[in-house]
Design an enzyme around this catalytic site. Structure first.
Site, short mmCIF file in Angstrom:
data_model
loop_
_atom_site.label_atom_id
_atom_site.label_comp_id
_atom_site.label_asym_id
_atom_site.label_seq_id
_atom_site.Cartn_x
_atom_site.Cartn_y
_atom_site.Cartn_z
CG ASP A 1 33.18 -55.09 52.80
OD1 ASP A 1 34.05 -54.21 52.65
OD2 ASP A 1 32.85 -55.87 51.88
CB THR B 1 37.89 -60.68 65.31
OG1 THR B 1 38.49 -59.56 64.62
CG2 THR B 1 36.92 -60.16 66.37
NE ARG B 2 37.90 -65.36 60.77
CZ ARG B 2 37.30 -66.37 60.17
NH1 ARG B 2 37.44 -66.53 58.86
NH2 ARG B 2 36.57 -67.22 60.86
CE1 TYR B 3 37.92 -60.71 57.94
CE2 TYR B 3 36.16 -60.70 59.56
CZ TYR B 3 36.66 -61.10 58.33
OH TYR B 3 35.90 -61.90 57.52
CD GLU B 4 41.61 -57.12 68.15
OE1 GLU B 4 41.33 -56.15 68.85
OE2 GLU B 4 41.53 -58.30 68.54
CG ASP C 1 19.83 -58.00 53.42
OD1 ASP C 1 20.27 -57.40 54.42
OD2 ASP C 1 19.54 -57.43 52.35
CE LYS D 1 39.05 -49.71 44.40
NZ LYS D 1 38.87 -50.33 43.06
CG ASP E 1 41.17 -52.84 60.42
OD1 ASP E 1 40.02 -53.35 60.39
OD2 ASP E 1 41.98 -52.93 59.48
CD GLU F 1 29.12 -64.19 57.96
OE1 GLU F 1 29.10 -64.00 56.72
OE2 GLU F 1 29.63 -63.40 58.77
#
Length: 232
Positions: free
Chosen positions: A137, A211-214, A115, A141, A173, A88
């Site tokens: 991420d 997770t927070r994104y979920e 990286d 686009k 998602d 991370e």
């Protein structure tokens, strides 16, 4: 797209690596605890990665872009005989995980804060049992899709470091990224998708902490896909 998610990119990391100012305790963990846990890519990698851990571990699991570290810490507590390597680059997220490592005295975690491709190239061939790439991420686009972490070159890296029969788990998602990953894995030919029915990819992984994104996706009305591939 949040700055944290923007920092977790593909061949290189884009965007800033630090958000809000760190509290004193967080600064302490970055300055004093991280150096003890960070993998040194200047050193020669051990042929058996269990040598990286003071704990008695028998398998190695890699998580790329662990965010706040909720999933990584959960799995480390759940599986004390597994050595976890977390990557991370976002400093604030690293500080959150380090606080948990210190609080829970986790001895089966090693970290890298740059990286992920550099670490993948350092790792010995066939040294990893399991790779997690959870809510990376999406670069929504189309002109930015080439920046997604799942790519031909990175799948080749995964295939090199995974043991035969090792797992690659991908959760997202974003439908276009799910399809992108399925297409890239099929084209590579070295990864077998394990799903036999829709329930297999609609159902979260066993003992999934979320997770927070979920959670954000659920609030916004998006469902997630949980893909599992076996390295041939």
């Amino acid at each position: 797209m949040t700055e944290e998610r923007r920092s977790r990119a593909t061949e290189a990391f884009f965007g800033r690596r630090k958000g809000k100012p760190l509290r004193n305790q967080q600064v302490d963990t970055i300055e004093n605890l991280l150096p003890l846990l960070k993998i040194d890519l200047e050193s020669v990698p051990p042929q058996n990665l269990v040598a990286l851990f003071p704990a008695d571990v028998r398998s190695i699991r890699l998580e790329i872009g662990f965010g706040g570290g909720e999933h990584l810490a959960h799995r480390a507590v759940e599986n004390p005989e597994t050595g976890f390597i977390g990557v991370e680059p976002f400093v604030n997220s690293m500080a959150k995980l380090l606080a948990t490592v210190r609080e829970r005295e986790l001895m089966n975690i090693r970290l890298y804060d740059d990286d992920a491709t550099q670490l993948l190239d350092w790792l010995p061939e066939g040294s990893i049992d399991h790779i997690d790439l959870l809510y990376p991420d999406p670069w929504p686009k189309k002109k930015h899709w080439k920046r997604r972490f799942v790519s031909d070159v990175n799948l080749a890296r995964f295939h090199r470091v995974l043991k035969p029969g090792g797992k690659f788990c991908f959760a997202s998602d974003i439908d276009t990224y799910v399809n992108w990953t399925l297409q890239h894995c099929a084209r590579h030919g070295g990864f077998e998708w394990t799903a036999t029915s829709a329930d297999d990819w609609r159902t979260p992984y066993a003992n999934w902490p979320g997770t927070r994104y979920e959670n954000k996706a659920k609030r916004e009305g998006r469902s997630s896909a949980y893909l599992t591939f076996i390295r041939r």
